[in-house]
Design a protein around this motif. Structure first.
Motif, PDB file in Angstrom:
ATOM      1  N   GLU A   1       3.903  12.691  -1.810  1.00  0.00           N
ATOM      2  CA  GLU A   1       3.875  11.239  -1.990  1.00  0.00           C
ATOM      3  C   GLU A   1       3.300  10.942  -3.363  1.00  0.00           C
ATOM      4  O   GLU A   1       2.408  11.651  -3.832  1.00  0.00           O
ATOM      5  CB  GLU A   1       2.990  10.581  -0.925  1.00  0.00           C
ATOM      6  N   PRO A   2       3.788   9.903  -4.038  1.00  0.00           N
ATOM      7  CA  PRO A   2       3.209   9.578  -5.347  1.00  0.00           C
ATOM      8  C   PRO A   2       1.756   9.139  -5.191  1.00  0.00           C
ATOM      9  O   PRO A   2       1.405   8.474  -4.220  1.00  0.00           O
ATOM     10  CB  PRO A   2       4.093   8.452  -5.871  1.00  0.00           C
ATOM     11  N   PRO A   3       0.898   9.523  -6.111  1.00  0.00           N
ATOM     12  CA  PRO A   3      -0.510   9.151  -5.988  1.00  0.00           C
ATOM     13  C   PRO A   3      -0.710   7.648  -6.178  1.00  0.00           C
ATOM     14  O   PRO A   3      -0.006   7.004  -6.942  1.00  0.00           O
ATOM     15  CB  PRO A   3      -1.193   9.940  -7.108  1.00  0.00           C
ATOM     16  N   ASN A   4      -1.666   7.094  -5.466  1.00  0.00           N
ATOM     17  CA  ASN A   4      -1.985   5.672  -5.539  1.00  0.00           C
ATOM     18  C   ASN A   4      -3.039   5.478  -6.634  1.00  0.00           C
ATOM     19  O   ASN A   4      -4.233   5.426  -6.359  1.00  0.00           O
ATOM     20  CB  ASN A   4      -2.484   5.166  -4.184  1.00  0.00           C
ATOM     21  N   VAL A   5      -2.581   5.371  -7.865  1.00  0.00           N
ATOM     22  CA  VAL A   5      -3.498   5.254  -8.995  1.00  0.00           C
ATOM     23  C   VAL A   5      -4.168   3.882  -8.993  1.00  0.00           C
ATOM     24  O   VAL A   5      -5.354   3.764  -9.296  1.00  0.00           O
ATOM     25  CB  VAL A   5      -2.746   5.502 -10.321  1.00  0.00           C
ATOM     26  N   GLN A   6      -3.432   2.851  -8.635  1.00  0.00           N
ATOM     27  CA  GLN A   6      -3.991   1.502  -8.648  1.00  0.00           C
ATOM     28  C   GLN A   6      -5.148   1.389  -7.663  1.00  0.00           C
ATOM     29  O   GLN A   6      -6.178   0.800  -7.970  1.00  0.00           O
ATOM     30  CB  GLN A   6      -2.899   0.472  -8.320  1.00  0.00           C
TER      31      GLN A   6
END
Length: 101
Positions: A72-77
């Motif tokens: 899963e793409p990382p949740n940077v925000q």
């Protein structure tokens, strides 16, 4: 045993068969194992000590060269919001340049 001396040399005459030199027959067992088995064991252990670290290094190098793709793409925000929230609560944000501007 009859001894006779002729000059510097001493000769001994006997009816017994003279024994061979020490170790002429070869070692039959070492530590209770046949000597061939012991030698083969040392060779196998030596080869393992050389090849296993090399194989581990090859495996590690191949893993290091693989590109990491998360499922899963990382949740940077979300991470940034959490850091700012923690800095605000602790008062570190007001003491930094970001809090003064």
């Amino acid at each position: 045993m009859a001894m006779s001396t002729t000059g510097v040399f001493q000769l001994s005459l006997t009816t017994q068969v003279p024994r061979g030199p020490v170790g002429a027959g070869g070692a039959q067992e070492i530590l209770g194992l046949p000597s061939a088995v012991l030698v083969i064991g040392f060779v196998v252990v030596g080869l393992a000590c050389l090849t296993l670290p090399l194989l581990y290094w090859f495996w590690r190098q191949s893993n290091l060269r693989k590109e990491y793709i998360p499922r899963e793409p990382p949740n940077v925000q979300g991470f940034v919001q959490e850091v700012v929230r923690e800095a605000t609560v602790s008062g570190a944000l007001q003491q930094s340049r970001l809090g003064r501007s």
